[in-house]
Design an enzyme around this catalytic site. Structure first.
Site, PDB file in Angstrom:
ATOM      1  N   LYS A  99     -16.233 -24.401  26.371  1.00 24.79           N
ATOM      2  CA  LYS A  99     -15.205 -24.345  25.325  1.00 24.79           C
ATOM      3  C   LYS A  99     -15.395 -25.447  24.286  1.00 24.79           C
ATOM      4  CE  LYS A  99     -11.610 -27.035  27.706  1.00 24.79           C
ATOM      5  NZ  LYS A  99     -10.204 -27.007  28.178  1.00 24.79           N
ATOM      6  N   ASP A 100     -16.159 -26.513  24.614  1.00 22.38           N
ATOM      7  CA  ASP A 100     -16.420 -27.593  23.661  1.00 22.38           C
ATOM      8  C   ASP A 100     -17.632 -27.317  22.782  1.00 22.38           C
ATOM      9  OD1 ASP A 100     -14.308 -29.088  24.699  1.00 22.38           O
ATOM     10  OD2 ASP A 100     -15.587 -30.181  26.107  1.00 22.38           O
ATOM     11  N   ARG A 147      -4.295 -24.979  20.424  1.00 21.28           N
ATOM     12  CA  ARG A 147      -4.041 -23.668  21.034  1.00 21.28           C
ATOM     13  C   ARG A 147      -2.879 -23.761  22.015  1.00 21.28           C
ATOM     14  NH1 ARG A 147      -5.121 -22.270  26.004  1.00 21.28           N
ATOM     15  NH2 ARG A 147      -6.399 -24.120  26.295  1.00 21.28           N
ATOM     16  N   ARG A 148      -2.926 -24.744  22.901  1.00 20.75           N
ATOM     17  CA  ARG A 148      -1.846 -24.906  23.873  1.00 20.75           C
ATOM     18  C   ARG A 148      -0.541 -25.272  23.173  1.00 20.75           C
ATOM     19  NH1 ARG A 148      -5.757 -28.548  27.569  1.00 20.75           N
ATOM     20  NH2 ARG A 148      -6.747 -26.915  28.817  1.00 20.75           N
ATOM     21  N   ARG A 165      -5.032 -37.941  24.380  1.00 17.63           N
ATOM     22  CA  ARG A 165      -6.488 -38.008  24.468  1.00 17.63           C
ATOM     23  C   ARG A 165      -6.875 -38.686  25.779  1.00 17.63           C
ATOM     24  NH1 ARG A 165      -9.708 -37.958  20.043  1.00 17.63           N
ATOM     25  NH2 ARG A 165     -11.328 -37.690  21.620  1.00 17.63           N
ATOM     26  N   ARG A 171      -5.243 -39.119  31.308  1.00 18.17           N
ATOM     27  CA  ARG A 171      -4.057 -38.342  30.935  1.00 18.17           C
ATOM     28  C   ARG A 171      -3.024 -38.340  32.056  1.00 18.17           C
ATOM     29  NH1 ARG A 171      -6.097 -33.412  27.009  1.00 18.17           N
ATOM     30  NH2 ARG A 171      -7.830 -34.550  26.087  1.00 18.17           N
ATOM     31  N   CYS A 258     -13.583 -24.750  17.465  1.00 18.29           N
ATOM     32  CA  CYS A 258     -12.906 -25.057  18.730  1.00 18.29           C
ATOM     33  C   CYS A 258     -11.563 -25.762  18.531  1.00 18.29           C
ATOM     34  CB  CYS A 258     -13.816 -25.905  19.620  1.00 18.29           C
ATOM     35  SG  CYS A 258     -14.360 -27.443  18.844  1.00 18.29           S
TER      36      CYS A 258
END
Length: 330
Positions: A99-100, A147-148, A165, A171, A258
């Site tokens: 996805k990156d 997106r989230r 981040r 996190r 992305c």
């Protein structure tokens, strides 16, 4: 075959004229715990196929700059340093979270394999195991993904969605000390790191559609390294490769990148290739949904993937998806 090498000697690398049994594939990876797990996983797969490996840990700009990623930021902050290692001859193979990986790849490089995919769902992590519906009004939710964030705001416009981040461990520590009431993470990362104790709720796809390529790994090599391509091709999983190609082709067709609030998930069930996609405004007030299916023909998997992605992207574009995406960059 052992990964260990005698002290004081340099292992022969791919392309040095050695026999298969002597080759050592150098695997470039980020230094984060999850990235290292991913590289070690690919290393183990290659060892099972009879090839020795050596990890080449590197630091990307995305690992050192902890500012929120802006909509107009350059894509590839997590991948460019790893790709440069291939171009400079520091490594033979690069392992990324798919996805990156930008959809526009350096012409000197190629996506050589996509191994079997992990779970694709997102998780809402909190001590109270809240769902999106049960989150307290105004709860502070940490996510580094537009997106989230857009999907959260679509369901719960009252939430205080804040950027976050850092790697998974960083996190989780920010959540523990109370900077956020809950945070969003990919289920695949927690599964791979065996963080079974982390309190979370896995969100249904109907509520939180994943990023294109989520849960999949990308194994990248130089386009002119045919020897390495042949070796790595053995790690390719047809279902994973075909479905992520649909998702990435859609992303490219919509000029999404992305960082855009685009979600997509493709799957194959009973011989049918099905894509679910959604494009949202950053605030979640505008949402375009798309669902498309067609019969899947394995020998023609690339054509099937492209056809499905083109149909979906054209439908979304006709309803204003590209304009919606452009607005998020303004």
């Amino acid at each position: 075959m052992s990964n260990s090498q005698s002290a004081g000697t340099s292992p022969p690398t791919v392309g040095s004229g050695t026999s298969d049994s002597d080759r050592v594939l150098r695997i470039a990876t980020r230094e984060s715990p999850l990235a290292m797990w991913q590289a070690e996983h690919v290393s183990a797969l290659l060892k099972q196929a009879g090839f020795a490996t050596k990890l080449v840990p590197l630091v990307s700009s995305g690992d050192t700059d902890m500012r929120p990623i802006q909509a107009g930021a350059q894509v590839g902050v997590f991948t460019k340093r790893i790709q440069q290692a291939l171009l400079d001859g520091e490594a033979d193979v690069a392992v990324h979270s798919l996805k990156d990986l930008p959809t526009e790849v350096d012409p000197q490089l190629m996506l050589a394999a996509v191994p079997a995919r992990e779970v694709v769902q997102d998780c809402l992590v909190s001590q109270s195991r809240w769902t999106i519906a049960t989150l307290p009004k105004g709860a502070r939710i940490g996510t580094g993904s537009r997106r989230r964030a857009a999907q959260l705001r679509y369901h719960r416009p009252d939430l205080d969605v804040q950027p976050i981040r850092g790697n998974v461990q960083t996190r989780l520590e920010k959540l523990r000390v109370g900077q956020y009431d809950a945070i969003m993470l990919a289920a695949a990362g927690l599964t791979r790191l065996q963080m079974d104790e982390v309190p979370r709720v896995e969100l249904p796809l109907a509520e939180m559609l994943p990023a294109p390529g989520q849960g999949a790994l990308a194994i990248e090599v130089r386009r002119d390294a045919e020897e390495v391509q042949a070796i790595v091709a053995g790690l390719n999983d047809l279902v994973a490769r075909a479905t992520v190609m649909v998702e990435r082709t859609l992303l490219a067709a919509l000029n999404g990148g992305c960082l855009a609030p685009i979600a997509a998930y493709c799957q194959i069930e009973q011989g049918v290739l099905t894509l679910d996609a959604v494009v949202l405004s950053s605030d979640g007030t505008q949402r375009l949904d798309e669902r498309r299916s067609l019969p899947f023909d394995p020998p023609q998997w690339e054509a099937c993937a492209k056809t499905l992605a083109d149909q979906a992207s054209e439908s979304l574009a006709s309803r204003g998806a590209r304009e919606l995406i452009q607005e998020t960059r303004s």
